[in-house]
Scaffold this active site. Structure first.
Site, PDB file in Angstrom:
ATOM      1  N   GLY A 153      -0.245  -5.204   0.300  1.00 57.71           N
ATOM      2  CA  GLY A 153      -1.357  -5.043  -0.620  1.00 57.71           C
ATOM      3  C   GLY A 153      -1.080  -5.646  -1.984  1.00 57.71           C
ATOM      4  O   GLY A 153      -2.000  -6.081  -2.680  1.00 57.71           O
ATOM      5  N   ALA A 189       0.841  -1.192   0.000  1.00 59.55           N
ATOM      6  CA  ALA A 189       0.000   0.000   0.000  1.00 59.55           C
ATOM      7  C   ALA A 189       0.880   1.247   0.000  1.00 59.55           C
ATOM      8  O   ALA A 189       2.090   1.185   0.227  1.00 59.55           O
ATOM      9  CB  ALA A 189      -0.910  -0.004   1.230  1.00 59.55           C
ATOM     10  N   GLU A 212       3.122  -6.234   6.859  1.00 53.81           N
ATOM     11  CA  GLU A 212       2.487  -5.127   7.586  1.00 53.81           C
ATOM     12  C   GLU A 212       2.937  -5.050   9.042  1.00 53.81           C
ATOM     13  O   GLU A 212       3.021  -3.964   9.616  1.00 53.81           O
ATOM     14  CB  GLU A 212       0.954  -5.266   7.517  1.00 53.81           C
ATOM     15  CG  GLU A 212       0.352  -5.004   6.152  1.00 53.81           C
ATOM     16  CD  GLU A 212       0.295  -6.230   5.262  1.00 53.81           C
ATOM     17  OE1 GLU A 212      -0.362  -6.169   4.217  1.00 53.81           O
ATOM     18  OE2 GLU A 212       0.924  -7.267   5.614  1.00 53.81           O
ATOM     19  N   GLU A 231      -1.900  -9.213  -1.620  1.00 53.05           N
ATOM     20  CA  GLU A 231      -3.355  -9.308  -1.524  1.00 53.05           C
ATOM     21  C   GLU A 231      -4.018  -9.109  -2.890  1.00 53.05           C
ATOM     22  O   GLU A 231      -4.976  -9.814  -3.236  1.00 53.05           O
ATOM     23  CB  GLU A 231      -3.872  -8.273  -0.522  1.00 53.05           C
ATOM     24  CG  GLU A 231      -3.503  -8.620   0.911  1.00 53.05           C
ATOM     25  CD  GLU A 231      -3.734  -7.480   1.895  1.00 53.05           C
ATOM     26  OE1 GLU A 231      -4.149  -7.765   3.024  1.00 53.05           O
ATOM     27  OE2 GLU A 231      -3.485  -6.314   1.522  1.00 53.05           O
TER      28      GLU A 231
END
Length: 259
Positions: free
Chosen positions: A110, A67, A133, A113
């Site tokens: 991310g 992210a 994370e 993901e």
């Protein structure tokens, strides 16, 4: 500059589209704007009757390294809610056509993901996957603890999420996270060949297979088999089913129309 690039038709195949993440200076960090652009483009391709398969990729250094941390560092919970950043992630599940993730370099946080949101992953041998994370004091938030656990099991998912460690493509293959590992230099050609294989199949049946496999994670076995059987019956209302079976009996290649 657009956060994503799209090539359709891809490699002159009239049924394959290529979507490329395009923030190379930040290793394709997944900003809110990028995710919105990506979802908009995917829906556009999903609605295009000529598109049968979508390839999603990044660049040689990174599929997506996570992210956009700069966008979140000072955010509050209310900021996150008002940003609606996860609405785009939820919308990805509504795409009905197959999406293949072609991964070189980093697919972290991310990025991992996003790759797992695709229907399957083909990785170059330089690819690295992980949910780091925890290293910045937070947790996965776009399905990392859920899809990763379903893909590789509780113990391995727990270890990766709690340590933030990365795994290489070969290990990701052995653990069941990805479908195939190929040389990084031939990733796009190998992925194209797989996409071409799928694009040449009956489009309605491909959509129903995607729907049925995804339901396997939400239903009991008996309910899932019932759902699968109804989709099997449904194919018999398709002209492609008639064409496919006639072509088999006549020993010729089928010509599917997508209806």
């Amino acid at each position: 500059m657009s956060n994503i690039l799209c090539e359709f038709p891809y490699n002159d195949h009239k049924h394959i589209a290529l979507v490329k993440l395009n923030r190379p200076k930040v290793l394709n960090a997944l900003s809110t704007d990028l995710m919105r652009e990506l979802v908009d483009k995917l829906f556009e391709l999903d609605d295009n009757p000529e598109v049968r398969v979508i390839i999603l990729t990044g660049n040689d250094r990174a599929f997506a390294a996570g992210a956009d941390i700069a966008q979140m560092v000072e955010a509050t919970p209310i900021d996150q809610i008002n940003d609606n950043r996860f609405r785009s992630w939820q919308q990805l599940a509504q795409i009905t056509k197959p999406i293949i993730a072609a991964v070189n370099g980093y697919a972290l946080g991310g990025g991992c993901e996003l790759a797992m949101h695709c229907d399957f992953i083909i990785a170059g041998d330089s690819a690295k996957f992980g949910q780091p994370e925890i290293k910045i004091g937070t947790t996965p938030g776009a399905g990392g603890t859920q899809r990763l656990t379903r893909a590789i099991g509780k113990s391995k998912a727990m270890m990766l999420a709690m340590t933030g460690e990365m795994i290489e493509a070969k290990q990701a293959l052995d653990w069941g996270l990805i479908a195939k590992v190929v040389p990084s230099t031939t990733l796009m050609q190998e992925t194209y060949e797989t996409a071409k294989n799928i694009a040449n199949k009956a489009p309605v049946a491909i959509k129903l297979i995607k729907e049925s496999v995804n339901k396997a994670f939400e239903m009991s076995l008996s309910d899932g088999v019932d759902f699968e059987r109804r989709n099997f019956y449904l194919t018999f209302s398709s002209s492609d089913q008639k064409e496919g079976m006639r072509a088999f009996l006549e020993k010729r290649d089928p010509e599917y129309k997508g209806n």
